[in-house]
Scaffold this motif. Structure first.
Motif, PDB file in Angstrom:
ATOM      1  N   TYR A  98      -7.962  -3.312  -5.535  1.00  0.00           N
ATOM      2  CA  TYR A  98      -7.913  -4.163  -4.352  1.00  0.00           C
ATOM      3  C   TYR A  98      -7.747  -5.611  -4.802  1.00  0.00           C
ATOM      4  O   TYR A  98      -8.536  -6.113  -5.601  1.00  0.00           O
ATOM      5  N   LYS A 128       0.819  -1.228   0.000  1.00  0.00           N
ATOM      6  CA  LYS A 128       0.000   0.000   0.000  1.00  0.00           C
ATOM      7  C   LYS A 128       0.848   1.272   0.000  1.00  0.00           C
ATOM      8  O   LYS A 128       0.394   2.331  -0.455  1.00  0.00           O
ATOM      9  N   ARG A 145       1.573   2.136  -3.786  1.00  0.00           N
ATOM     10  CA  ARG A 145       0.487   2.233  -4.757  1.00  0.00           C
ATOM     11  C   ARG A 145       0.573   3.563  -5.502  1.00  0.00           C
ATOM     12  O   ARG A 145       0.846   4.608  -4.915  1.00  0.00           O
ATOM     13  N   GLY A 146       0.323   3.523  -6.787  1.00  0.00           N
ATOM     14  CA  GLY A 146       0.375   4.723  -7.615  1.00  0.00           C
ATOM     15  C   GLY A 146       1.763   5.023  -8.152  1.00  0.00           C
ATOM     16  O   GLY A 146       1.924   5.822  -9.064  1.00  0.00           O
ATOM     17  N   GLU A 160      -4.161   3.008  -6.603  1.00  0.00           N
ATOM     18  CA  GLU A 160      -4.674   2.907  -5.236  1.00  0.00           C
ATOM     19  C   GLU A 160      -6.088   2.343  -5.188  1.00  0.00           C
ATOM     20  O   GLU A 160      -6.514   1.808  -4.158  1.00  0.00           O
ATOM     21  N   ASN A 161      -6.831   2.462  -6.290  1.00  0.00           N
ATOM     22  CA  ASN A 161      -8.213   1.982  -6.281  1.00  0.00           C
ATOM     23  C   ASN A 161      -8.337   0.508  -6.687  1.00  0.00           C
ATOM     24  O   ASN A 161      -9.437   0.005  -6.894  1.00  0.00           O
TER      25      ASN A 161
END
Length: 202
Positions: free
Chosen positions: A79, A53, A56-57, A76-77
C-alpha cells in the motif's frame, strides 16, 4: 579518471521484493512524505502502470535493471501512502494520471476531537483555551476565504506538546504565556503573512 556507474536497486524495489516473498499475507505500507515534491511519473518510470490496483501482481520488464530485477512487480499487499500539503503554492499538484491511481483523504485540524479536548483539559489553562478558541474562529475565516480554503487552516500540532519529551513539556507548562507567545509570533503569524502576501492590514 575512469568513472563507472553501477545499477543498484532502490528502497521501493527492495520493499516490493520483500513484500512479494511474504507468506503470511501481511500488509506492507510504503509511506512517501511530501509526495508532490517529486515528479512521480519519472520516479516510478516503467512501473507507473503497476501502481494501478488492476495491475497489481503483474510483472514488467525493466529496461535498466540487473538480472534479479529484470521482472518487477508491485504486490497486492503493498500500500502506497503519500502525504502532501495542498497549501504549498510553490508545488504543482499531482498529474491526472497519478491521481487516478490514488484515493484522496483530507486531513483537517482536530481541535474539536475527543483526543484534543482531553489534552486541552489536561493543561487546565484559561489562556490556552482562549487561544484555541481564537484559532478555531480564524480557521473558519480562512476556510470561507475564496483565495484560501480549508487546506490553509492552522493545524492543531502547533499547540501540542508531548509528555514523552519530558523536558520540553515541563518548560512549556512552566510558562504557558511565553510558550503560546512564541508559537503565535514565530510560527502562526509568519504563515498568515504569507497567506496575505505580507498585507499587514489583512
Amino acid at each position: 579518471a575512469d568513472c563507472r556507474f553501477h545499477l543498484k536497486p532502490g528502497i521501493f524495489m527492495e520493499f516490493c521484493k520483500k513484500a512479494a516473498k511474504e507468506k503470511k499475507g501481511n500488509k506492507y505500507f510504503f509511506i512517501i512524505d511530501e509526495i508532490n515534491r517529486g515528479n512521480l511519473s519519472k520516479i516510478f518510470g516503467e512501473s507507473f502502470t503497476l501502481i494501478d490496483k488492476d495491475h497489481r501482481g503483474e510483472s514488467i520488464k525493466l529496461a535498466n535493471s540487473d538480472e534479479e530485477y529484470k521482472k518487477f512487480e508491485i504486490p497486492e499487499n503493498v500500500y502506497i501512502i503519500g502525504l502532501m500539503n495542498t497549501a504549498d503554492r510553490s508545488l504543482a499538484m499531482l498529474d491526472i494520471a497519478l491521481q487516478r491511481r490514488f484515493e484522496f483523504l483530507p486531513l483537517k485540524p482536530t481541535f474539536d476531537t475527543k483526543s484534543f479536548k482531553i489534552y486541552q483539559k489536561s493543561l487546565n489553562n484559561d489562556l490556552f483555551n482562549k487561544v484555541i478558541e481564537c484559532i478555531v474562529d480564524l480557521n473558519e475565516t480562512i476556510a470561507k476565504n475564496s483565495a484560501l480554503g480549508e487546506g490553509f487552516c492552522i493545524g492543531h500540532s502547533y499547540f501540542c506538546i508531548s509528555k514523552d519529551r519530558e523536558k520540553e513539556y515541563e518548560e512549556c507548562l512552566k510558562d504557558v504565556k511565553a510558550w503560546l507567545k512564541n508559537v503565535i509570533h514565530y510560527e502562526i503569524i509568519p504563515i498568515l503573512r504569507s497567506y496575505c502576501f505580507d498585507d499587514d492590514k489583512t
